[in-house]
Design a protein around this motif. Structure first.
Motif, short mmCIF file in Angstrom:
data_model
loop_
_atom_site.label_atom_id
_atom_site.label_comp_id
_atom_site.label_asym_id
_atom_site.label_seq_id
_atom_site.Cartn_x
_atom_site.Cartn_y
_atom_site.Cartn_z
N ALA A 51 -3.54 6.05 -5.17
CA ALA A 51 -1.92 6.62 -5.06
C ALA A 51 -1.01 5.07 -4.46
O ALA A 51 0.51 5.24 -5.20
N VAL A 52 -1.62 4.40 -4.82
CA VAL A 52 -0.87 2.82 -4.62
C VAL A 52 -0.95 2.41 -5.97
O VAL A 52 -1.85 1.78 -6.75
N SER A 53 0.11 2.16 -6.53
CA SER A 53 0.52 1.61 -7.62
C SER A 53 0.61 0.22 -8.07
O SER A 53 0.54 -0.60 -8.65
N SER A 54 1.22 -0.77 -6.51
CA SER A 54 0.96 -2.08 -6.37
C SER A 54 0.60 -2.81 -5.33
O SER A 54 1.16 -1.82 -3.92
N PHE A 55 0.67 -3.78 -4.85
CA PHE A 55 0.42 -4.40 -3.67
C PHE A 55 -0.08 -5.70 -3.61
O PHE A 55 -0.05 -6.68 -4.27
N SER A 56 0.25 -6.36 -2.41
CA SER A 56 0.21 -8.01 -2.44
C SER A 56 -0.06 -8.49 -0.72
O SER A 56 -0.40 -7.55 -0.25
N CYS A 57 -1.04 -9.58 -0.56
CA CYS A 57 -1.81 -9.57 0.40
C CYS A 57 -2.00 -11.42 0.68
O CYS A 57 -1.90 -11.38 -0.37
N THR A 115 -20.53 -14.76 0.34
CA THR A 115 -19.10 -14.31 0.28
C THR A 115 -18.76 -13.77 0.93
O THR A 115 -18.60 -12.61 0.52
N ASN A 116 -17.85 -14.06 1.86
CA ASN A 116 -16.75 -12.84 2.59
C ASN A 116 -16.00 -12.95 2.25
O ASN A 116 -14.56 -14.62 2.26
N ILE A 117 -14.61 -12.01 2.22
CA ILE A 117 -13.12 -11.52 1.50
C ILE A 117 -12.48 -11.37 2.56
O ILE A 117 -12.85 -9.79 2.67
N TYR A 118 -11.62 -12.00 3.22
CA TYR A 118 -10.80 -10.94 4.66
C TYR A 118 -9.15 -10.54 3.98
O TYR A 118 -8.82 -11.90 4.07
N PHE A 119 -9.05 -9.74 3.73
CA PHE A 119 -7.59 -9.11 3.17
C PHE A 119 -6.15 -8.58 4.29
O PHE A 119 -7.26 -7.84 4.68
N SER A 120 -5.74 -9.48 4.26
CA SER A 120 -4.43 -9.00 5.45
C SER A 120 -3.02 -9.29 5.20
O SER A 120 -3.11 -9.61 3.56
N ASN A 121 -1.39 -8.41 6.13
CA ASN A 121 -0.27 -8.68 5.57
C ASN A 121 -0.35 -7.73 4.75
O ASN A 121 0.24 -8.50 3.40
#
Length: 206
Positions: A38-44, A186-192
């Motif tokens: 349902a998410v068509s676009s996003f930024s973080c 490798t660890n990747i954290y996504f926020s905001n």
């Protein structure tokens, strides 16, 4: 070349190809798939840490990520140096420190193209497109879930590269961990995280 090497090690450690699940997907998986689709676009923003086996230091990078599903992915690294990786309609380019964009897609390179497709699939949460190369197990619910992706064939391209990939999320993916065959991690954290759902912009999903 060292900078590009670091980028490819880290970003391509977040990759996976287009595929389909073996067997019937679970109810949890189907529910999560619908939610993420349902998410068509996003930024973080992101913080990425690569730990090398036997080394007493880690490689850390930070930046922003923008995705328009099916069209655009921009991985904009801001530290420790500026580097921008783009996938636009299947074409991958890279620029370093604001320099000229360089096309990455080698002609007729099936492995590279699989990795490019995989980058998009895992970041977009398309778990139903990963089953040809990975066994996918999903635990939890839509509010807090954990997915383990284990290569089906240790002799495949992905089996030779990874022991396991772990993805965590709630309303959206917020953590990815890549454990390589040599035990580098490798660890990747996504926020905001800010996302659009069917044309509506939602608040931060992190």
């Amino acid at each position: 070349m060292k900078r590009r090497h670091f980028f490819l090690l880290s970003l391509f450690s977040i990759v996976r190809p287009a595929v389909s699940f073996a067997g019937q997907p679970s109810h949890n998986l189907e529910s999560l798939r619908r939610k993420l689709e349902a998410v068509s676009s996003f930024s973080c923003t992101f913080r990425q840490t690569k730990t090398l086996l036997g080394q007493n230091f880690s490689l850390v990078s930070t930046g922003t990520l923008e995705v328009q599903k099916g069209h655009l992915l921009i991985w904009n690294q801001k530290t420790p140096f500026v580097q921008t990786f783009r996938i636009v309609d299947g074409t991958a380019t890279i620029s370093i420190e604001g320099g000229k964009e360089e096309k990455l897609n080698p002609q007729n390179n099936e492995i590279f193209n699989l990795f490019i497709a995989a980058v998009k699939n895992i970041i977009e949460g398309r778990f139903d497109s990963l089953g040809q190369y990975f066994e996918v197990s999903l635990n939890g619910n839509e509010s807090a879930w954990l997915a383990h992706l284990t290569p089906l064939n240790g002799h495949s391209v992905f089996g030779k590269a990874f022991k396991e990939i772990v993805v965590k999320g709630s309303k959206f993916i917020n953590y990815i961990e890549f454990v390589e065959r040599n035990s580098d991690c490798t660890n990747i954290y996504f926020s905001n995280i800010s996302a659009n759902q069917h044309g509506r912009k939602s608040a931060s999903l992190s």
